[in-house]
Design a protein around this motif. Structure first.
Motif, PDB file in Angstrom:
ATOM      1  N   TRP B 272       0.843  -1.202   0.000  1.00 56.51           N
ATOM      2  CA  TRP B 272       0.000   0.000   0.000  1.00 56.51           C
ATOM      3  C   TRP B 272       0.873   1.244   0.000  1.00 56.51           C
ATOM      4  O   TRP B 272       1.744   1.396   0.848  1.00 56.51           O
ATOM      5  CB  TRP B 272      -0.887  -0.016   1.252  1.00 56.51           C
ATOM      6  N   LEU B 273       0.613   2.090  -1.005  1.00 57.12           N
ATOM      7  CA  LEU B 273       1.346   3.361  -1.075  1.00 57.12           C
ATOM      8  C   LEU B 273       0.503   4.457  -0.451  1.00 57.12           C
ATOM      9  O   LEU B 273      -0.596   4.746  -0.939  1.00 57.12           O
ATOM     10  CB  LEU B 273       1.654   3.715  -2.531  1.00 57.12           C
ATOM     11  N   HIS B 274       1.016   5.023   0.581  1.00 58.88           N
ATOM     12  CA  HIS B 274       0.343   6.122   1.269  1.00 58.88           C
ATOM     13  C   HIS B 274       0.308   7.356   0.340  1.00 58.88           C
ATOM     14  O   HIS B 274       1.169   7.490  -0.523  1.00 58.88           O
ATOM     15  CB  HIS B 274       1.160   6.435   2.543  1.00 58.88           C
ATOM     16  N   PRO B 275      -0.682   8.246   0.508  1.00 58.31           N
ATOM     17  CA  PRO B 275      -0.660   9.474  -0.304  1.00 58.31           C
ATOM     18  C   PRO B 275       0.547  10.363   0.040  1.00 58.31           C
ATOM     19  O   PRO B 275       0.428  11.360   0.756  1.00 58.31           O
ATOM     20  CB  PRO B 275      -1.986  10.163   0.026  1.00 58.31           C
ATOM     21  N   ASN B 276       1.695   9.934  -0.444  1.00 56.48           N
ATOM     22  CA  ASN B 276       2.943  10.648  -0.131  1.00 56.48           C
ATOM     23  C   ASN B 276       3.040  11.957  -0.911  1.00 56.48           C
ATOM     24  O   ASN B 276       2.323  12.153  -1.903  1.00 56.48           O
ATOM     25  CB  ASN B 276       4.145   9.782  -0.508  1.00 56.48           C
ATOM     26  N   LEU B 277       3.936  12.793  -0.504  1.00 50.52           N
ATOM     27  CA  LEU B 277       4.151  14.051  -1.229  1.00 50.52           C
ATOM     28  C   LEU B 277       5.158  13.862  -2.366  1.00 50.52           C
ATOM     29  O   LEU B 277       5.282  14.704  -3.234  1.00 50.52           O
ATOM     30  CB  LEU B 277       4.660  15.132  -0.267  1.00 50.52           C
ATOM     31  N   ASP B 278       5.913  12.777  -2.309  1.00 44.77           N
ATOM     32  CA  ASP B 278       6.842  12.438  -3.398  1.00 44.77           C
ATOM     33  C   ASP B 278       6.464  11.064  -3.926  1.00 44.77           C
ATOM     34  O   ASP B 278       5.912  10.244  -3.190  1.00 44.77           O
ATOM     35  CB  ASP B 278       8.290  12.343  -2.869  1.00 44.77           C
ATOM     36  N   ARG B 279       6.813  10.829  -5.185  1.00 43.69           N
ATOM     37  CA  ARG B 279       6.524   9.493  -5.723  1.00 43.69           C
ATOM     38  C   ARG B 279       7.687   8.574  -5.396  1.00 43.69           C
ATOM     39  O   ARG B 279       8.828   8.835  -5.785  1.00 43.69           O
ATOM     40  CB  ARG B 279       6.319   9.589  -7.238  1.00 43.69           C
ATOM     41  N   LEU B 280       7.405   7.525  -4.690  1.00 45.99           N
ATOM     42  CA  LEU B 280       8.477   6.587  -4.344  1.00 45.99           C
ATOM     43  C   LEU B 280       8.789   5.718  -5.550  1.00 45.99           C
ATOM     44  O   LEU B 280       7.884   5.244  -6.246  1.00 45.99           O
ATOM     45  CB  LEU B 280       8.059   5.696  -3.167  1.00 45.99           C
ATOM     46  N   SER B 281      10.078   5.511  -5.774  1.00 45.57           N
ATOM     47  CA  SER B 281      10.477   4.777  -6.976  1.00 45.57           C
ATOM     48  C   SER B 281      10.218   3.280  -6.811  1.00 45.57           C
ATOM     49  O   SER B 281      10.210   2.749  -5.694  1.00 45.57           O
ATOM     50  CB  SER B 281      11.952   5.035  -7.272  1.00 45.57           C
ATOM     51  N   GLY B 282      10.021   2.654  -7.928  1.00 45.41           N
ATOM     52  CA  GLY B 282      10.016   1.189  -7.989  1.00 45.41           C
ATOM     53  C   GLY B 282       8.693   0.494  -7.785  1.00 45.41           C
ATOM     54  O   GLY B 282       8.437  -0.544  -8.411  1.00 45.41           O
ATOM     55  N   TRP B 283       7.842   1.020  -6.942  1.00 46.73           N
ATOM     56  CA  TRP B 283       6.664   0.254  -6.539  1.00 46.73           C
ATOM     57  C   TRP B 283       5.703   0.009  -7.701  1.00 46.73           C
ATOM     58  O   TRP B 283       5.199  -1.109  -7.877  1.00 46.73           O
ATOM     59  CB  TRP B 283       5.941   0.941  -5.382  1.00 46.73           C
ATOM     60  N   ARG B 284       5.479   1.053  -8.507  1.00 47.37           N
ATOM     61  CA  ARG B 284       4.540   0.877  -9.623  1.00 47.37           C
ATOM     62  C   ARG B 284       5.098  -0.111 -10.643  1.00 47.37           C
ATOM     63  O   ARG B 284       4.364  -0.934 -11.192  1.00 47.37           O
ATOM     64  CB  ARG B 284       4.250   2.233 -10.263  1.00 47.37           C
ATOM     65  N   GLN B 285       6.389  -0.022 -10.885  1.00 48.25           N
ATOM     66  CA  GLN B 285       6.975  -0.952 -11.871  1.00 48.25           C
ATOM     67  C   GLN B 285       6.970  -2.393 -11.359  1.00 48.25           C
ATOM     68  O   GLN B 285       6.780  -3.326 -12.135  1.00 48.25           O
ATOM     69  CB  GLN B 285       8.392  -0.498 -12.219  1.00 48.25           C
ATOM     70  N   LEU B 286       7.167  -2.546 -10.066  1.00 48.85           N
ATOM     71  CA  LEU B 286       7.099  -3.908  -9.488  1.00 48.85           C
ATOM     72  C   LEU B 286       5.684  -4.469  -9.654  1.00 48.85           C
ATOM     73  O   LEU B 286       5.497  -5.649  -9.972  1.00 48.85           O
ATOM     74  CB  LEU B 286       7.463  -3.885  -7.997  1.00 48.85           C
ATOM     75  N   ALA B 287       4.693  -3.602  -9.464  1.00 44.34           N
ATOM     76  CA  ALA B 287       3.297  -4.034  -9.607  1.00 44.34           C
ATOM     77  C   ALA B 287       2.993  -4.350 -11.070  1.00 44.34           C
ATOM     78  O   ALA B 287       2.340  -5.356 -11.389  1.00 44.34           O
ATOM     79  CB  ALA B 287       2.367  -2.953  -9.089  1.00 44.34           C
ATOM     80  N   LYS B 288       3.518  -3.489 -11.957  1.00 46.28           N
ATOM     81  CA  LYS B 288       3.275  -3.684 -13.391  1.00 46.28           C
ATOM     82  C   LYS B 288       3.875  -5.016 -13.844  1.00 46.28           C
ATOM     83  O   LYS B 288       3.316  -5.714 -14.688  1.00 46.28           O
ATOM     84  CB  LYS B 288       3.897  -2.521 -14.172  1.00 46.28           C
ATOM     85  N   ALA B 289       5.027  -5.357 -13.264  1.00 43.69           N
ATOM     86  CA  ALA B 289       5.691  -6.611 -13.638  1.00 43.69           C
ATOM     87  C   ALA B 289       5.038  -7.823 -12.971  1.00 43.69           C
ATOM     88  O   ALA B 289       5.482  -8.955 -13.147  1.00 43.69           O
ATOM     89  CB  ALA B 289       7.162  -6.536 -13.244  1.00 43.69           C
ATOM     90  N   GLY B 290       4.011  -7.577 -12.187  1.00 40.20           N
ATOM     91  CA  GLY B 290       3.283  -8.684 -11.545  1.00 40.20           C
ATOM     92  C   GLY B 290       3.993  -9.244 -10.330  1.00 40.20           C
ATOM     93  O   GLY B 290       3.644 -10.306  -9.815  1.00 40.20           O
ATOM     94  N   GLN B 291       5.003  -8.542  -9.850  1.00 43.38           N
ATOM     95  CA  GLN B 291       5.750  -9.083  -8.704  1.00 43.38           C
ATOM     96  C   GLN B 291       5.062  -8.779  -7.379  1.00 43.38           C
ATOM     97  O   GLN B 291       5.308  -9.469  -6.395  1.00 43.38           O
ATOM     98  CB  GLN B 291       7.170  -8.507  -8.710  1.00 43.38           C
ATOM     99  N   ILE B 292       4.254  -7.738  -7.371  1.00 43.01           N
ATOM    100  CA  ILE B 292       3.531  -7.411  -6.126  1.00 43.01           C
ATOM    101  C   ILE B 292       2.097  -6.988  -6.450  1.00 43.01           C
ATOM    102  O   ILE B 292       1.794  -6.622  -7.596  1.00 43.01           O
ATOM    103  CB  ILE B 292       4.219  -6.259  -5.341  1.00 43.01           C
ATOM    104  N   GLN B 293       1.248  -7.042  -5.440  1.00 43.05           N
ATOM    105  CA  GLN B 293      -0.098  -6.468  -5.547  1.00 43.05           C
ATOM    106  C   GLN B 293      -0.055  -5.117  -4.850  1.00 43.05           C
ATOM    107  O   GLN B 293       0.374  -5.045  -3.700  1.00 43.05           O
ATOM    108  CB  GLN B 293      -1.126  -7.377  -4.842  1.00 43.05           C
ATOM    109  N   LEU B 294      -0.469  -4.076  -5.554  1.00 46.20           N
ATOM    110  CA  LEU B 294      -0.277  -2.728  -5.025  1.00 46.20           C
ATOM    111  C   LEU B 294      -1.573  -1.925  -5.021  1.00 46.20           C
ATOM    112  O   LEU B 294      -2.322  -1.938  -5.996  1.00 46.20           O
ATOM    113  CB  LEU B 294       0.768  -1.998  -5.876  1.00 46.20           C
TER     114      LEU B 294
END
Lengths: 467, 343
Positions: B272-294
């Motif tokens: 779970w990505l909190h409504p951060n003020l910066d975009r944290l790297s990696g998480w969306r791409q990991l989800a896109k690659a099917g490695q995590i549920q986000l």
């Protein structure tokens, strides 16, 4: 690098391993000297030059004192050694203190001198190694010692890492002969050495460091605490400083023993002392004997009548106080001990013949401990005002403060006092306690693990490092 | 030869004494209260939340349970703690899995930056927690990662020492006894034993309000109210930043290790990505690659309400009301995602 840190354990294991693997005497001494200098450089490598300089001056002066045919030149060479050592000590330790004191004095009589303080860093252990090197030159001068022709031996005597930064203050006559023979692994008494190391570790890491926050809290503002709190915090400081300093000494003696060298005993159950003279026979023995041999006796000792003896005692204790730190607190602390020693001397001569044998030792020990605690207030307080608040609370049972401390501390003190008594008993046993090796190893493992659990996560430095 | 065996025997005796004593101390030293609490109710828990103050202060398990389909007798719990890092989450996940029963099915883990760095202080509660999470597996993982990292050797050595030091402190329980002694004498509770971490509903959630905020949080709020530009600045910033770029190798390996750990126990991780003020790297791409549920809430177009001033207590946390609304949304997203996943 502090003895209770893991990196010291790593350092010592390396030094220990290589030391016993080396076969030659000279190779071992070179290795130990290198290790000692690395150990000191871990504090501040720049001050290595002071140790080396002090060693070179006394090496040279020692030979000149010995070789000089006239008393005048012997004295001149001794003077050179003393000026070099005391000059170094005076500059690094007392320069700012004297400047500050002179400025205060001039201000008090209406001048505004604007004397700058130099902000000089105090090199760790300077008071200890300068006293060692001075004793070397003085012993040669008094013809008690032949100078060593080996610079390596003298360097190792001055810089030997276990005792380098906080003593015991080793005498050349004790240590230099040990450097002449090759230590044998089989000759080391492993059980006592390991046990002493663990005792020192527990004293410092588990007792002294854990008492420090409570004591620091009290001495931050003694006026805020009640009389009861003073009666807990001040004895706690007495325990803290004893465990801190004797813990270091124990570990130093044990480390040296594990390398095959013997250092002198520095503490012998000081809080079991029956009087103040007895206390100084048991507390920081290497310093008190140094002061006796190189200050009190040369001043005339007890040879010049009662008044001169009292004066010599006073002077010795005042300078002993000043040795501890560049502050008037320490001078007054030394002065109080001097007064007590002088009074005790007079009292012992005129002591009435009656006595109460059953309770006398208990009363004597308790009174001596109480007096030592009063003196420790001056030693620990940040200024005279704080010290006075502490003394008022502890000695005169008066304090405006209301903050309290739990009485359960007394229970802890009782346990520690019993351990103190037991340790003194064990030390004076005619037959050293022998435990089967397997049981010793097992118990050592248990105690080591427990001492880790009871040590503090940060490693506060030893109190005596500042001296 | 005899001498050699006799010395080995002494070494064994020493190690035995040391180990037995360590085991005894280990049994006496309590774990953090939330873990002990979880152990006592593990049979009732199907969802666990792990994360920083974003979780601790903003996810209300009671509301979460109300908003999802729930088997009777089961519930979600919040094991969040302020200042948590990904490494701490890894340790907690390991402990949760070790204590869990077959009822535990989901672990919602806050997606946090993967770092090897640690701050210096060791004497406060954060420091104590850092020692706590340097368990054997986490420490081994981090030490290996430090050696693998492309930092200069001096930095590597310093980091390696610090992680090793923490691991040693964890393993030998350094300082635990002294803390116990000092607090017993003072009559205080031990670290991690403050029951306020459970919150009112005893679900581990404590909303950020004036009454529950600590001094730092109140100061942060005051500064935020005087100058809310930090929050407004996030708006254009987040719109431009795309998916945040690829994950770091450390992040990928940490995530993989955690996923494998959970999988072994039949538990699924939802990041779970909190409504951060910066975009944290990696998480969306990991989800896109099917490695995590986000579930990503740092999407300003989709969730503009999380970036509104009135929902914010300070720049980084929502008010109680904001947190409740976010929990509702999280429950819905969770429900949708978990139903779509193959069982």
């Amino acid at each position: 690098m502090i003895f209770t840190e893991f990196r010291f354990l790593g350092f010592f294991l390396l030094v220990f391993g290589v030391h016993w693997l080396l076969r030659g005497l000279r190779a071992r001494k070179i290795w130990l000297l290198m290790a000692s200098y690395v150990f000191y450089a871990a504090w501040d490598w720049r001050f290595l030059s002071l140790i080396m300089g002090s060693t070179l001056v006394d090496y040279w002066a020692g030979m000149r004192i010995h070789d000089a045919s006239h008393e005048k030149s012997r004295k001149a060479w001794l003077r050179l050694s003393l000026v070099a050592n005391l000059g170094m000590l005076g500059f690094f330790k007392y320069c700012d203190f004297f400047l500050h004191s002179a400025a205060s004095l001039l201000q008090s009589v209406g001048f505004d001198p604007h004397l700058p303080t130099l902000g000089i860093i105090l090199p760790v252990g300077i008071s200890f190694f300068t006293f060692q090197t001075m004793s070397y030159s003085l012993d040669i001068y008094y013809r008690r010692l032949e100078p060593t022709r080996s610079l390596l031996d003298l360097s190792l005597f001055v810089g030997f890492f276990p005792q380098l930064v906080a003593g015991p203050i080793v005498r050349a006559s004790d240590f230099l002969p040990q450097l002449k023979r090759l230590p044998r692994f089989a000759d080391v008494s492993w059980q006592p050495a390991l046990f002493l190391f663990l005792c020192g570790f527990i004293k410092k890491a588990c007792i002294s460091d854990n008492l420090a926050p409570m004591v620091d809290g009290y001495f931050a503002d003694p006026s805020a605490w009640s009389v009861g709190a003073a009666w807990i915090a001040i004895p706690a400081y007495a325990v803290q400083i004893y465990c801190d300093f004797s813990g270091y000494s124990d570990m130093a003696i044990a480390c040296a023993a594990m390398l095959g060298y013997r250092l002198c005993l520095n503490f012998d159950g000081p809080y079991l002392a029956m009087d103040i003279r007895d206390f100084w026979r048991r507390w920081h023995i290497s310093l008190s004997t140094w002061l006796r041999d190189y200050l009190y006796i040369p001043l005339g000792g007890s040879r010049g009548g009662e008044w001169a003896t009292q004066r010599n005692l006073m002077l010795t204790m005042l300078l002993g106080g000043l040795w501890h730190g560049a502050s008037w607190n320490f001078v007054v602390w030394g002065g109080l001990h001097g007064v007590a020693l002088a009074l005790h001397r007079t009292w012992s001569k005129k002591k009435p013949s009656f006595s109460l044998p059953a309770i006398e030792p208990v009363v004597s020990i308790a009174f001596t401990f109480w007096f030592v605690c009063v003196c420790w207030i001056l030693f620990r307080a940040q200024n005279f005002a704080d010290a006075w608040h502490g003394i008022q609370a502890f000695a005169f049972l008066q304090s405006p403060g209301t903050q309290t401390l739990p009485l359960s501390w007394f229970l802890l003190f009782a346990v520690l006092y019993l351990a103190h008594m037991l340790a003194a008993k064990l030390r004076h046993r005619e037959q050293p306690l022998r435990v089967p090796n397997w049981a010793f190893a097992f118990a050592y493992g248990v105690l080591f693990a427990l001492s880790f659990a009871f040590m503090r996560v940060d490693h506060p430095p030893f109190i005596y490092f500042q001296f | 030869m005899n001498l050699f065996f006799s010395r080995c025997g002494l070494g064994v005796c020493f190690v035995l004494g040391f180990a037995l004593s360590s085991v005894a101390v280990d049994a006496l030293v309590p774990e953090r209260l939330k873990l002990e609490w979880f152990e006592s109710i593990a049979d009732e828990v199907d969802v666990v939340f792990l994360g920083s103050s974003h979780v601790f202060r903003q996810i209300d398990p009671v509301i979460f349970d109300q908003e999802r389909q729930l088997e009777p007798g089961l519930r979600a719990v919040n094991l969040g703690a302020p200042g948590m890092t990904l490494a701490e989450e890894m340790y907690l996940l390991e402990r949760v899995l070790a204590k869990s029963t077959a009822h535990l099915r989901w672990c919602v883990v806050e997606a946090l930056p993967a770092e090897l760095q640690m701050k210096n202080a060791e004497v406060n509660d954060f420091g104590k927690r850092r020692v706590e999470w340097h368990g054997f597996h986490v420490s081994m993982f981090l030490l290996a990662e430090v050696l693998r990292s492309d930092q200069v050797w001096a930095e590597k050595w310093s980091l390696f020492q610090r992680h090793l030091r923490h691991a040693v402190m964890h393993f030998f329980h350094i300082g635990e006894g002294s803390e116990w002694l000092a607090k017993t004498i003072r009559g205080e509770g031990l670290a991690f034993s403050n029951p306020s971490v459970f919150g009112q509903g005893r679900r581990g959630y404590v909303p950020l309000e004036m009454s529950t905020a600590d001094e730092n949080a109140l100061k942060q709020r005051e500064e935020f109210l005087q100058d809310p530009r930090l929050l407004w600045g996030a708006r254009p910033h987040l719109s431009k930043e795309g998916d945040g770029g690829p994950p770091s190798p450390l992040q990928s390996r940490m995530v993989q290790a955690m996923e494998e750990m959970a999988q072994e126990r039949g538990v699924r991780l939802i990041w779970w990505l909190h409504p951060n003020l910066d975009r944290l790297s990696g998480w969306r791409q990991l989800a896109k690659a099917g490695q995590i549920q986000l579930i990503a809430f740092d999407d300003i177009e989709r969730y503009p309400q999380f970036y509104k001033l009135r929902w914010h207590f300070d720049p980084y946390h929502l008010t109680r009301k904001g947190a409740e609304k976010m929990t509702v949304l999280l429950a819905h997203e969770f429900q949708e995602l978990t139903q779509a996943l193959p069982q």
